[in-house]
Design an enzyme around this catalytic site. Structure first.
Site, PDB file in Angstrom:
ATOM      1  N   GLU A 105      -0.174  -1.017   5.531  1.00 46.55           N
ATOM      2  CA  GLU A 105       0.777  -0.441   6.800  1.00 46.55           C
ATOM      3  C   GLU A 105       0.899   0.927   7.027  1.00 46.55           C
ATOM      4  OE1 GLU A 105       4.931   0.640   7.800  1.00 46.55           O
ATOM      5  OE2 GLU A 105       3.960   1.454   6.141  1.00 46.55           O
ATOM      6  N   GLU A 106       0.250   1.646   5.951  1.00 45.52           N
ATOM      7  CA  GLU A 106       0.202   3.255   6.037  1.00 45.52           C
ATOM      8  C   GLU A 106      -0.845   3.779   6.960  1.00 45.52           C
ATOM      9  OE1 GLU A 106       2.662   4.734   5.370  1.00 45.52           O
ATOM     10  OE2 GLU A 106       3.809   4.005   3.629  1.00 45.52           O
ATOM     11  N   HIS A 133       6.223   9.609   1.354  1.00 41.27           N
ATOM     12  CA  HIS A 133       5.004  10.386   1.872  1.00 41.27           C
ATOM     13  C   HIS A 133       5.048  11.941   1.400  1.00 41.27           C
ATOM     14  CE1 HIS A 133       4.012   7.485   5.578  1.00 41.27           C
ATOM     15  NE2 HIS A 133       4.494   7.212   4.744  1.00 41.27           N
ATOM     16  N   ASP A 193       0.716  -0.981   0.057  1.00 38.08           N
ATOM     17  CA  ASP A 193      -0.045   0.022  -0.141  1.00 38.08           C
ATOM     18  C   ASP A 193       0.960   1.136   0.011  1.00 38.08           C
ATOM     19  OD1 ASP A 193       0.847  -0.519   2.589  1.00 38.08           O
ATOM     20  OD2 ASP A 193      -0.803   0.824   3.286  1.00 38.08           O
ATOM     21  N   GLU A 204      11.731  -1.803   3.365  1.00 39.90           N
ATOM     22  CA  GLU A 204      11.435  -0.253   3.511  1.00 39.90           C
ATOM     23  C   GLU A 204      12.736   0.827   3.147  1.00 39.90           C
ATOM     24  OE1 GLU A 204       8.906   1.258   4.676  1.00 39.90           O
ATOM     25  OE2 GLU A 204       7.707  -0.002   6.126  1.00 39.90           O
ATOM     26  N   ASP A 246       8.633   4.702  -0.921  1.00 40.34           N
ATOM     27  CA  ASP A 246       7.893   3.784   0.248  1.00 40.34           C
ATOM     28  C   ASP A 246       6.878   3.269  -0.172  1.00 40.34           C
ATOM     29  OD1 ASP A 246       6.959   2.930   2.709  1.00 40.34           O
ATOM     30  OD2 ASP A 246       6.580   5.148   3.516  1.00 40.34           O
TER      31      ASP A 246
END
Lengths: 379, 379
Positions: free
Chosen positions: A146-147, A352, A91, A175, A116
């Site tokens: 995960e986010e 992000h 995700d 990651e 990411d």
């Protein structure tokens, strides 16, 4: 990477549809990363991508494939002495006008998830497709959510329902870590420290007792606190004890009867949860705290770099390991008894962000180092 | 009494209509108080009561009557050497199921405004009606909107538009004071003390700087501050310096970059506004305050008890004066150069409360003392 997110939140999101329902694992790492970025999978909408990953993996005869929800786990079963887990979430945070991906003339790939962690997922898929006979058995874990909130995390769901799927001697989360090994992760404890007083009109303050003034020893203790640096497996963890919020007050003419200081303790992974809480209680023992409430607590994870498989990995990828300060899914493996590290091509500083990107060289480098390690002749 | 309000807010309100549009000043003090309580006049709805007060006063030939909005001012014009102002607000806080009034068997009158301050208004009206030839000229002031925001206050509006109507040598506000003289009032200063830091993820707190921790010296200074007791005209004023609010924090995993402590300084009326502000600035001079903002400031009022008219009043009513800590309309007179005190029959502890009440003996006592003082032969 949920906890290590930079402070900027994505500004808006738009979901495109996948151009095609399938993934071509014959693409090289950078091209596969671009294809994954162009296949949107914001948290909660991972099913089409999970389907594509499952389909691509099932086409590989050397792997057995399991699925639980939108989580896909594939394994070799060669009877090797050790088993390595390569894990990554599929995700992303919401798209911020940065899909489809764009490769510039400097070999930088831009777009949501480039760092990411679709570049890491691409490396997983490339190893799965191109290393049919690894020197150690391999488990590939692709998971969702995960986010977002921890209770939605797909890796947590698999650990709960099928812990055997995650068994291994050593785990690598791909990651973003700029191709450096990041070992373990720190624990995080959040407590509410309450002080009490007695209300009175502020014109007659001697009739009451001021709860904000009563919080003075707490702030003094925080300001004077000297956080420790603790070395574990050669990695130096820097702890921190900080007020992250303070609130008190009734009205501007009233002596306040309550004040709350919210404190976050980030601690090195050689402290147990009990030790961490006891430490914080001790720090504020004589500070007039009337109530001490544990609001949230997640344990750390030891780096586990002394494990032979980890040592061999470190030798293969070169460089020196760095400690991981934020809380990551590494600690989920740690809780299952599997030492784990982060090692991926993305740049965590751009995760992000609208200008998220990855250097394609990092993708190739990461893939090559892993392949070398997993195909080398073992002593 | 706006500023000295107890902390309880009225729970609900219902407005009845006056039984009759007129007031009978021939009633005795307690009965007139009851009639006024039964004539609702919550702030903003005073017009019918102001009309009735005006009408009743215009019927008294020894008075000239002026009106401005819902404020009524009546005066004797006997050419006396001194002029005394008797002032009171005609509004109340919202009714809380406590109208109509009720007189119990112990001589206690219950109801909204019994204490604050229709008993005081009744005494004003009784003096106006029964002392046609006072030894000092008299000015009676009845004003609206005392229980709401300061800019609505009728006394302030009259002071602005017709300051000559308020001229006098000495003023008495018939606010609830249990028949004791309360002299002057303290000043009140509210400041925002800001501290700054630098945001960082709380897992890497050394990358930032914590603004809440930076507020520690401010709280330490507040906790250690020893307020002064200052004696003026024989009255002891107790000052106070208090945090009334504190706020800081961005998110529970972020080192906060800003914190604000709101401090209220209540100070004795022999400090000027400038001196008061300078004192607070000095207290926090070395506490890391990055911004010092004066949010609100109202000056104190000296008790003025050394004035001959005040001394004579004190002798006539007996007892000893008490300092007034909260901010009251006394300071509006003080700003006009008229020394002023509070002296009324109500009990300030029950003002604004559902169980508001007044002892009828206090009403009679207050009226008699004032009448004695205003009719005694002057030396």
């Amino acid at each position: 990477m949920a906890d290590n997110a930079p402070l900027d939140a994505p500004l808006d999101a738009s979901l495109g549809a996948p151009l095609d329902g399938s993934l071509d694992l014959g693409l090289d790492g950078p091209a596969l990363t671009a294809a994954l970025v162009d296949f949107p999978s914001v948290s909660g909408t991972e099913k089409p991508l999970a389907d594509a990953v499952e389909q691509a993996l099932r086409a590989l005869p050397h792997l057995t494939v399991d699925r639980y929800g939108n989580n896909v786990v594939a394994r070799t079963n060669l009877g090797r002495a050790e088993r390595i887990v390569l894990a990554g979430h599929i995700d992303t945070v919401p798209i911020a006008d940065n899909v489809p991906s764009r490769l510039d003339e400097n070999g930088v790939l831009w777009g949501c998830g480039t760092s990411d962690m679709k570049s890491g997922v691409a490396v997983q898929l490339r190893i799965a497709a191109t290393v049919p006979e690894p020197n150690r058995d391999l488990t590939f874990v692709f998971y969702d959510n995960e986010e977002v909130a921890a209770h939605l995390n797909g890796l947590g769901h698999v650990a709960e329902a099928h812990p055997d799927w995650l068994e291994g001697d050593f785990a690598i989360l791909l990651e973003p870590s700029l191709g450096e090994v990041e070992g373990g992760c720190q624990g995080t404890l959040r407590v509410f420290l309450h002080t009490e007083g007695e209300r009175a009109h502020s014109a007659r303050s001697w009739m009451g007792s001021n709860a904000i003034h009563a919080a003075s020893p707490i702030l003094a203790r925080l300001a004077a606190y000297e956080p420790q640096k603790r070395v574990i497996d050669g990695l130096e963890y820097r702890e921190g004890l900080n007020a992250v919020r303070i609130e008190g007050g009734v009205a501007t003419n009233v002596i306040p009867d309550a004040c709350t200081v919210v404190v976050n303790f980030r601690y090195a992974p050689d402290r147990s949860m009990e030790e961490a809480e006891a430490h914080v209680r001790e720090v504020f023992a004589d500070c007039g705290v009337t109530e001490f409430v544990v609001d949230d607590h997640s344990p750390g994870a030891l780096p586990g770099l002394s494990h032979p498989a980890a040592r061999a990995f470190m030798e293969a990828v070169g460089g020196s390991a760095q400690p991981k300060f934020g809380w990551t899914d590494v600690s989920r493996f740690s809780a299952l008894g599997v030492p784990a590290v982060n090692y991926g091509p993305g740049d965590p500083l751009y995760a992000h962000k609208r200008d998220e990107h990855v250097h394609v060289d990092k993708i190739r480098h990461c893939e090559e180092r892993l392949r070398d390690w997993l195909t080398a002749r073992l002593p």
